[in-house]
Scaffold this active site. Structure first.
Site, mmCIF file in Angstrom:
data_model
loop_
_atom_site.group_PDB
_atom_site.id
_atom_site.type_symbol
_atom_site.label_atom_id
_atom_site.label_comp_id
_atom_site.label_asym_id
_atom_site.label_seq_id
_atom_site.Cartn_x
_atom_site.Cartn_y
_atom_site.Cartn_z
ATOM 1 N N ASP A 46 42.223 32.681 -1.812
ATOM 2 C CA ASP A 46 41.069 33.480 -2.256
ATOM 3 C C ASP A 46 40.568 34.354 -1.107
ATOM 4 O O ASP A 46 39.641 35.153 -1.280
ATOM 5 C CB ASP A 46 39.959 32.616 -2.869
ATOM 6 C CG ASP A 46 39.388 31.589 -1.914
ATOM 7 O OD1 ASP A 46 39.869 31.481 -0.765
ATOM 8 O OD2 ASP A 46 38.449 30.864 -2.325
ATOM 9 N N SER A 47 41.230 34.257 0.065
ATOM 10 C CA SER A 47 40.996 35.229 1.138
ATOM 11 C C SER A 47 41.284 36.643 0.649
ATOM 12 O O SER A 47 40.884 37.622 1.284
ATOM 13 C CB SER A 47 41.879 34.908 2.358
ATOM 14 O OG SER A 47 43.221 34.726 1.988
ATOM 15 N N ASP A 85 44.812 29.173 -4.873
ATOM 16 C CA ASP A 85 43.443 28.719 -4.624
ATOM 17 C C ASP A 85 42.647 28.677 -5.928
ATOM 18 O O ASP A 85 42.694 29.624 -6.721
ATOM 19 C CB ASP A 85 42.729 29.693 -3.677
ATOM 20 C CG ASP A 85 42.689 29.197 -2.242
ATOM 21 O OD1 ASP A 85 42.846 27.980 -2.017
ATOM 22 O OD2 ASP A 85 42.508 30.039 -1.345
ATOM 23 N N LYS A 113 44.827 24.599 -4.853
ATOM 24 C CA LYS A 113 44.070 24.176 -3.666
ATOM 25 C C LYS A 113 42.577 24.239 -3.975
ATOM 26 O O LYS A 113 42.094 25.232 -4.531
ATOM 27 C CB LYS A 113 44.408 25.061 -2.461
ATOM 28 C CG LYS A 113 43.601 24.701 -1.217
ATOM 29 C CD LYS A 113 44.212 25.268 0.059
ATOM 30 C CE LYS A 113 43.908 26.701 0.336
ATOM 31 N NZ LYS A 113 42.465 27.020 0.497
ATOM 32 N N GLU A 115 38.576 23.265 -2.295
ATOM 33 C CA GLU A 115 37.844 23.010 -1.052
ATOM 34 C C GLU A 115 36.854 21.875 -1.279
ATOM 35 O O GLU A 115 35.972 21.978 -2.144
ATOM 36 C CB GLU A 115 37.087 24.276 -0.619
ATOM 37 C CG GLU A 115 38.017 25.431 -0.282
ATOM 38 C CD GLU A 115 37.281 26.664 0.235
ATOM 39 O OE1 GLU A 115 36.047 26.594 0.425
ATOM 40 O OE2 GLU A 115 37.944 27.693 0.440
ATOM 41 N N GLU A 182 41.070 23.422 8.253
ATOM 42 C CA GLU A 182 40.774 24.732 8.844
ATOM 43 C C GLU A 182 39.704 24.588 9.932
ATOM 44 O O GLU A 182 38.628 24.016 9.693
ATOM 45 C CB GLU A 182 40.290 25.710 7.765
ATOM 46 C CG GLU A 182 39.930 27.078 8.343
ATOM 47 C CD GLU A 182 39.757 28.178 7.304
ATOM 48 O OE1 GLU A 182 40.034 27.938 6.112
ATOM 49 O OE2 GLU A 182 39.339 29.282 7.698
#
Ligand code: KIV
Length: 265
Positions: A46-47, A85, A113, A115, A182
């Site tokens: 999602d960057s 993501d 993925k 978070e 991260e």
């Protein structure tokens, strides 16, 4: 045609003591470039909100946009394991997570993925039962930038470090297939990697993790911004993108990347 990389083949590679690589990709061309050069895993991160859309954080990215980019990456992919993501606000409940992860898998992802820590255990178990592998992102989780008050190294205090290790253990027990760390101190990443029974991939987490990931635009020097400390611009010493990507892969496999200059204490 080389054999496709799977979750099991990554687990075997790690068991055999080999490091693995991951790069982000947001379109078919980059996916084809990276997979054809043997980058084992590709992340539709999602960057993309920041590097493709020009947003100031990843928060505006939607499930529909992630599906669109995952479909594009999937069309270009030539056998890498494709991780997508789950964007901000797409996995607040188990049912919401199952529905949105299903859309990403139908778009071509092989793993999603998310978070977060142990509070996601029920979600991880439900995904696993639905046949959806998961990677759990700990440490600096960019979707929580507003809680953190900025993009800061996480886990420096002893209590926080132990919580992160406990979270990773609980998530692995719940069915998580990979952990991603991260921006955490190298010692913590090493301890966590040695403790948790699933592959651990790092970005700004030192050399001891089982795999290394970078945002592709950063490692190819495609930015006007100053690169974060944990990034190496592989185009600086390469004359082609093939050489840059191959150097990244060789450096990760041989333990040359990351070095102490790219890591946090
Ligand atoms: O979205 C992304 O690119 C990521 C990486 C920084 C790991 O989550």
């Amino acid at each position: 045609m080389p054999k496709a990389i799977t979750v099991s083949s990554i687990k075997q590679l790690v068991k055999d003591g080999e490091k693995f690589t991951m790069l982000t990709a947001y379109d078919a061309t980059f996916a084809a470039m990276f997979s054809s050069l043997g980058i084992e895993t590709i992340l539709v991160g999602d960057s993309l909100g920041m590097v493709v859309q020009g947003q100031s954080s990843t928060l505006p990215v939607t499930v529909e946009q992630m599906v669109y980019h995952t479909q594009a990456v999937s069309r270009g992919n030539q056998g890498s394991l494709l991780v997508a993501d789950m964007p901000f606000n797409s996995y607040g409940s188990v049912d919401q997570a199952l529905a949105n992860a299903g859309l990403l898998m139908q778009a071509g992802a092989h793993m999603v993925k998310l978070e977060g820590g142990a509070w996601l255990c029920d979600t991880v178990t439900a995904l696993s039962r639905a046949g959806i592998p998961s990677c759990l992102h700990l440490g600096l989780t960019p979707q929580s930038v507003n809680k953190f008050g900025g993009y800061k190294v996480q886990g420096r205090e002893e209590g926080a470090a132990q919580v992160m290790i406990n979270d990773a253990l609980a998530l692995a027990e719940a069915g998580a297939d990979f952990i991603l760390l991260e921006c955490v101190p190298s010692d913590l990443a090493k301890a966590l990697t040695e403790t948790v029974p699933v592959p651990v991939i790092g970005i700004g987490a030192g050399a001891a993790t089982d795999g290394q990931v970078l945002v592709c635009y950063d490692m190819l020097g495609l930015t006007q911004h100053r690169l974060p400390k944990f990034v190496k611009n592989y185009m600086a010493e390469a004359n082609t993108w093939e050489n840059a990507v191959t150097s990244f892969k060789d450096d990760v496999k041989s333990g040359r990347f990351p070095n102490a200059d790219h890591a946090f204490e």
